[in-house]
Design a protein around this motif. Structure first.
Motif, mmCIF file in Angstrom:
data_model
loop_
_atom_site.group_PDB
_atom_site.id
_atom_site.type_symbol
_atom_site.label_atom_id
_atom_site.label_comp_id
_atom_site.label_asym_id
_atom_site.label_seq_id
_atom_site.Cartn_x
_atom_site.Cartn_y
_atom_site.Cartn_z
ATOM 1 N N GLU A 46 0.826 -1.206 0.000
ATOM 2 C CA GLU A 46 0.000 0.000 0.000
ATOM 3 C C GLU A 46 0.862 1.258 0.000
ATOM 4 O OE1 GLU A 46 -3.974 -1.598 2.449
ATOM 5 O OE2 GLU A 46 -2.776 0.069 3.202
ATOM 6 N N PHE A 47 1.900 1.243 0.798
ATOM 7 C CA PHE A 47 2.780 2.400 0.922
ATOM 8 C C PHE A 47 3.516 2.668 -0.394
ATOM 9 C CE2 PHE A 47 7.171 3.833 2.233
ATOM 10 C CZ PHE A 47 6.824 5.160 2.402
ATOM 11 N N PRO B 288 -5.799 1.303 0.026
ATOM 12 C CA PRO B 288 -5.636 1.082 1.469
ATOM 13 C C PRO B 288 -6.875 0.489 2.122
ATOM 14 C CG PRO B 288 -4.782 3.221 0.855
ATOM 15 C CD PRO B 288 -5.469 2.689 -0.349
ATOM 16 N N LEU B 289 -6.674 -0.598 2.867
ATOM 17 C CA LEU B 289 -7.782 -1.193 3.608
ATOM 18 C C LEU B 289 -8.399 -0.179 4.559
ATOM 19 C CD1 LEU B 289 -6.194 -4.642 4.574
ATOM 20 C CD2 LEU B 289 -7.905 -4.231 2.796
ATOM 21 N N GLY C 296 0.117 6.934 10.610
ATOM 22 C CA GLY C 296 -0.464 7.204 9.307
ATOM 23 C C GLY C 296 -1.549 6.179 9.028
ATOM 24 N N ILE C 297 -2.118 6.238 7.855
ATOM 25 C CA ILE C 297 -3.219 5.358 7.486
ATOM 26 C C ILE C 297 -2.831 3.881 7.548
ATOM 27 C CG2 ILE C 297 -2.715 5.337 5.008
ATOM 28 C CD1 ILE C 297 -5.717 5.654 4.503
ATOM 29 N N LEU D 79 7.276 6.418 9.102
ATOM 30 C CA LEU D 79 8.201 5.486 9.743
ATOM 31 C C LEU D 79 7.575 4.104 9.889
ATOM 32 C CD1 LEU D 79 10.841 4.850 11.250
ATOM 33 C CD2 LEU D 79 9.758 5.718 13.345
ATOM 34 N N PHE D 80 6.316 4.044 10.319
ATOM 35 C CA PHE D 80 5.666 2.741 10.489
ATOM 36 C C PHE D 80 5.635 1.964 9.170
ATOM 37 C CE2 PHE D 80 1.913 -0.010 10.396
ATOM 38 C CZ PHE D 80 2.134 -0.787 11.517
ATOM 39 N N ALA D 81 5.320 2.646 8.075
ATOM 40 C CA ALA D 81 5.283 1.974 6.778
ATOM 41 C C ALA D 81 6.666 1.445 6.399
ATOM 42 C CB ALA D 81 4.771 2.925 5.707
ATOM 43 N N TRP D 82 7.707 2.227 6.650
ATOM 44 C CA TRP D 82 9.063 1.770 6.349
ATOM 45 C C TRP D 82 9.459 0.593 7.233
ATOM 46 C CZ3 TRP D 82 11.289 2.488 2.032
ATOM 47 C CH2 TRP D 82 11.112 3.668 1.315
#
Length: 497
Positions: free
Chosen positions: A125-126, A140-141, A159-160, A472-475
């Motif tokens: 998604e990211f 994105p869910l 983030g989302i 950061l969370f997505a990474w």
């Protein structure tokens, strides 16, 4: 033995059919059902985990095709082949995490195996949001969960993608339970971990809402779109259909545009007389020829000075060459000064021929807080909207078929960054939400001949973790997928050794 196989095969395809059926309503379309977004991957994963890789690939293709057709049909764009094909490609890419789970889940411990799918889903998604020209409008869910306020607070940290992770995590947890025939001792650790995390997230979100400070001050904002009567009169005068403006057409166009623009100025005066300190127009609410723009702007400056208001204008500036127009937002201060001019940074692919702006969001310090501005589709790109503001204006222009979903997608940007968001919209749903996603106002363009949205908006936002650390969370999820894949390979090599 044959009967057992037939029974097993029947159940497997029943899970597949259930997953596809729920998936039709699990994406952020006008036909979405929020709970379906949590559940549809369970059936699809049940099929892929009990099938070969090629069968799993076929499952992914079938599900992606069905979901895309429903999404594009709900948006009223089924006959537009580039949009249909583009969404199909993205849908196939977004289904890759199911195959990643299929390849890795047997090579990891049960708990680590449950993390593969949600981490891979977030990673994909990211990357789609960063690379594709559609941002987060498709995929994105989490996009179906904008009305779940306690859960919504998660995006102020992650983030989302934090919500998408929680939603995707359901499928492997349930599949572990089914694979182990619901034997509590063998699934206790996995089940309790997931439930504990979800409960803590909801409690934390509830506490954030409960502890939100009372706004120290409010400002009266009036969002307006041109009246339907003015739009009809303009179209009656302007009956040209040529892609480029010809010199002999300009007098007629100038007359047609004046009808629309005069309506906007008159309605802005009315709202200012009613107490509005900020008047915000929809995207391309006004239309003006490029050579007439300076005169138009002086008229707007005179109005702002006369009424002592901030005037936030969505304007289409018609050009002689290529591209044919600019899509801009201009903010004028009560002293007549032009505080900012912002060109739309993300034109809608296949639908808008614009030279995109640089995407640097202008922020103006005012007595009513830091005012910022983007335009419509820009709000589907989290990195563009990540700025330090108190009120974000998003002039927009939608169409029937995306009016609810496109408005809902903008809510996430407000909570991610801790600002109120005013989205005045033509041909759609105009909304205002505060920094916690709470709805402050909502109007429907299609239910009135003269749309206005008058609302008191907090003049101070709040800080968020996401505003500090970004994606950061997505990474971390991207890194996590790579790490889990490497661990699975090492474990396989170790077993073979």
């Amino acid at each position: 033995m044959a009967n057992t196989y037939v029974a097993t095969s029947w159940r497997k395809y029943a899970w597949l059919a259930t997953g596809i059926a729920l998936g039709l309503f699990g994406t952020n379309s006008e036909w979405s059902i929020p709970i379906a977004g949590w559940l549809f991957s369970i059936g699809l994963m049940r099929f892929t985990r009990s099938s070969g890789v090629l069968a799993g690939l076929a499952c992914v293709g079938l599900s992606a095709t069905a979901t895309t057709i429903v999404y594009v049909a709900a948006a009223g764009q089924l006959g537009v082949l580039p949009i249909l094909l583009g969404c199909l490609v993205l849908s196939l890419i977004l289904s890759i995490p199911l195959l990643v789970d299929r390849l890795l889940f047997r090579r990891l411990t049960p708990f680590l195996a449950t993390l593969v799918f949600p981490a891979a889903r977030v990673a994909v998604e990211f990357l789609v949001a960063v690379i594709s020209p559609l941002g987060t409008i498709f995929g994105p869910l989490a996009a179906t969960q904008s009305a779940n306020l306690p859960l919504l607070q998660t995006v102020s940290v992650t983030g989302i993608y934090g919500i998408s992770f929680l939603m995707a995590w359901v499928a492997p947890v349930v599949n572990v339970a089914l694979e182990r025939r619901l034997s509590w001792p063998s699934i206790r650790a996995v089940a309790l971990t997931y439930v504990s995390v979800l409960v803590l997230v909801l409690i934390g979100g509830g506490m954030r809402l409960a502890m939100a400070a009372t706004p120290p001050s409010l400002v009266r904002v009036a969002g307006i779109s041109a009246s339907l009567a003015a739009e009809d009169r303009m179209r009656q005068i302007n009956n040209f259909h040529t892609p480029q403006v010809l010199p002999e057409q300009k007098p007629t166009l100038r007359k047609a545009f004046a009808v629309l623009n005069d309506d906007l100025f008159a309605r802005s005066r009315i709202e200012a007389d009613g107490g509005a300190k900020i008047v915000a127009w929809a995207e391309t609410a006004a239309v003006v020829l490029n050579e007439d723009f300076a005169v138009f702007l002086r008229k707007a400056q005179d109005l702002a000075r006369e009424k002592q208001i901030y005037l936030d204008m969505g304007i289409a500036v018609i050009l002689d060459g290529q591209p044919h127009s600019r899509d801009i937002a201009v903010l004028v201060a009560p002293d007549g000064q032009v505080l900012s001019t912002f060109d739309k940074a993300h034109p809608v692919p296949g639908m808008e021929s614009l030279r995109p702006g640089d995407g640097i969001v202008p922020v103006s310090k005012t007595p009513y807080g830091r005012l910022a501005n983007v335009i419509c589709f820009d709000a589907d790109f989290p990195r563009t909207l990540r700025t330090h503001a108190d009120i974000m204006f998003v002039p927009a222009n939608d169409w029937k078929g995306i009016e609810h979903t496109h408005a809902a997608n903008a809510v996430f940007r407000a909570v991610e960054n801790g600002y109120s968001l005013v989205r005045q919209t033509s041909n759609g749903i105009a909304i205002t939400v505060d920094a916690y996603g709470t709805s402050l106002a909502r109007t429907n363009y299609f239910s009135t001949a003269q749309q206005s949205m008058v609302v008191s908006v907090p003049t101070r936002g709040t800080w968020t973790v996401y505003g500090l650390v970004g994606d950061l969370f997505a990474w971390l999820c991207v890194t996590g997928v790579v790490g889990l894949a490497a661990l699975a390979v090492f474990r396989r090599i170790g077993h073979q050794g």
